[in-house]
Design an enzyme around this catalytic site. Structure first.
Site, mmCIF file in Angstrom:
data_model
loop_
_atom_site.group_PDB
_atom_site.id
_atom_site.type_symbol
_atom_site.label_atom_id
_atom_site.label_comp_id
_atom_site.label_asym_id
_atom_site.label_seq_id
_atom_site.Cartn_x
_atom_site.Cartn_y
_atom_site.Cartn_z
ATOM 1 N N SER A 190 -74.462 -110.695 -71.324
ATOM 2 C CA SER A 190 -74.627 -109.511 -71.892
ATOM 3 C C SER A 190 -73.412 -109.239 -73.165
ATOM 4 C CB SER A 190 -74.838 -108.381 -71.087
ATOM 5 O OG SER A 190 -76.027 -108.392 -70.402
ATOM 6 N N HIS A 236 -70.181 -104.818 -72.057
ATOM 7 C CA HIS A 236 -70.997 -104.573 -73.261
ATOM 8 C C HIS A 236 -70.152 -104.190 -74.427
ATOM 9 C CE1 HIS A 236 -75.180 -104.269 -70.761
ATOM 10 N NE2 HIS A 236 -74.593 -105.367 -70.797
#
Length: 290
Positions: A190, A236
């Site tokens: 991610s 993230h």
């Protein structure tokens, strides 16, 4: 009795005209010659030219003076996004290994600050980007990579694109190394995917394109990051910041000596992240010793 006229003298036999053969394949007869050097060439050696055909050597000689086409930001032109396919394959293979070995592969490759600092397992900062926590997790990341990866690979070229991907993954792990609890496990691509999202936004702005779509996608995923429990917001955010900054530096690099500037940018980004890791490790070890 009439006499027969004398027979004419025998004429010497005319030598048969030699059939030319290809200069690269002596066993192949041909009547076609290269338009530049006039050497005979067979169908395997014919290269289309403006008029007629040329041999491979003449074509190569003519191409030496031509400026090679480049991508929008200086990389070689990409016909097939091999790096994206390789990254997808690697993620799937590692996930298959996770499935077959239970928790063994996950435990060995996942990011966990405690193992990094106490066991010197710094490879986890990068290998964690290739292990996933479940089927939905890897499906979403692979889908995102499949959608945005080829676009960025064609914009930057193979090497620069791979640099953005890996450095973004590293950036997400480094932020987690600084903020996450020492015993927290983190897995997934991610951080790299968020880095690619940021890179798409930067490229769109650089090329004066409509970036509202990617902006909305980034916002939605950030909301999910902070609303859904169990998602590493540090990975993230770290990946998004790193990927956006690196892509911006590559896209806005001066055209004079652009390749040199871009190489220095990637090396510099890695150096900054390494320094941050070293400083964090020193602080953690000092705290343990204290």
């Amino acid at each position: 009795m009439t006499s027969q006229p004398p027979s004419p003298p025998p004429q010497p036999e005319q030598p048969a005209e030699a059939v030319p053969t290809c200069y690269r394949h002596p066993g192949k007869e041909t009547w076609v010659r290269c338009q530049r050097c006039e050497r005979p060439i067979c169908p395997d050696c014919m290269r289309d030219a403006a008029v007629g055909f040329q041999c491979p050597e003449c074509v190569a000689e003519g191409n030496r003076g031509l400026r090679q086409a480049r991508s929008a930001f200086g990389g070689a032109v990409v016909a097939t996004p091999y790096v994206t396919w390789a990254l997808l394959a690697l993620n799937v293979l590692v996930f298959g290994a996770q499935y077959l070995t239970g928790n063994v592969v996950t435990a060995e490759l996942a990011m966990r600050p405690y193992e990094v600092v106490t066991q010197n397992e710094y490879y986890r900062l990068l290998t964690s980007a290739f292990v996933h926590g479940g089927v939905f997790h890897i499906l979403f990341n692979c889908w995102a990579l499949y959608v945005v990866g080829p676009y960025l690979e064609r914009a930057f070229g193979h090497t620069r694109y791979l640099g953005i991907y890996l450095v973004s993954a590293l950036g997400g792990s480094v932020l987690g190394y600084w903020i996450d609890p020492l015993d927290q496990f983190t897995v997934g691509a991610s951080a790299a995917i968020f880095g690619l999202f940021g890179a798409v936004f930067v490229v769109g702005r650089r090329l004066n394109m409509d970036v509202r779509g990617i902006a909305v996608l980034i916002v939605i995923n950030l909301v999910i990051t902070f609303v859904v429990p169990g998602i590493s917001w540090t990975g993230h955010i770290g990946g998004l910041i790193t990927g956006s900054a690196l892509a911006g530096a590559l896209a806005y690099a001066p055209k004079s000596n652009r390749t040199l500037w871009q190489v220095l940018t990637i090396v510099g980004a890695v150096a900054i992240l390494v320094v941050l890791v070293a400083v964090r490790s020193s602080a953690l070890l000092s705290g343990v010793a204290g």
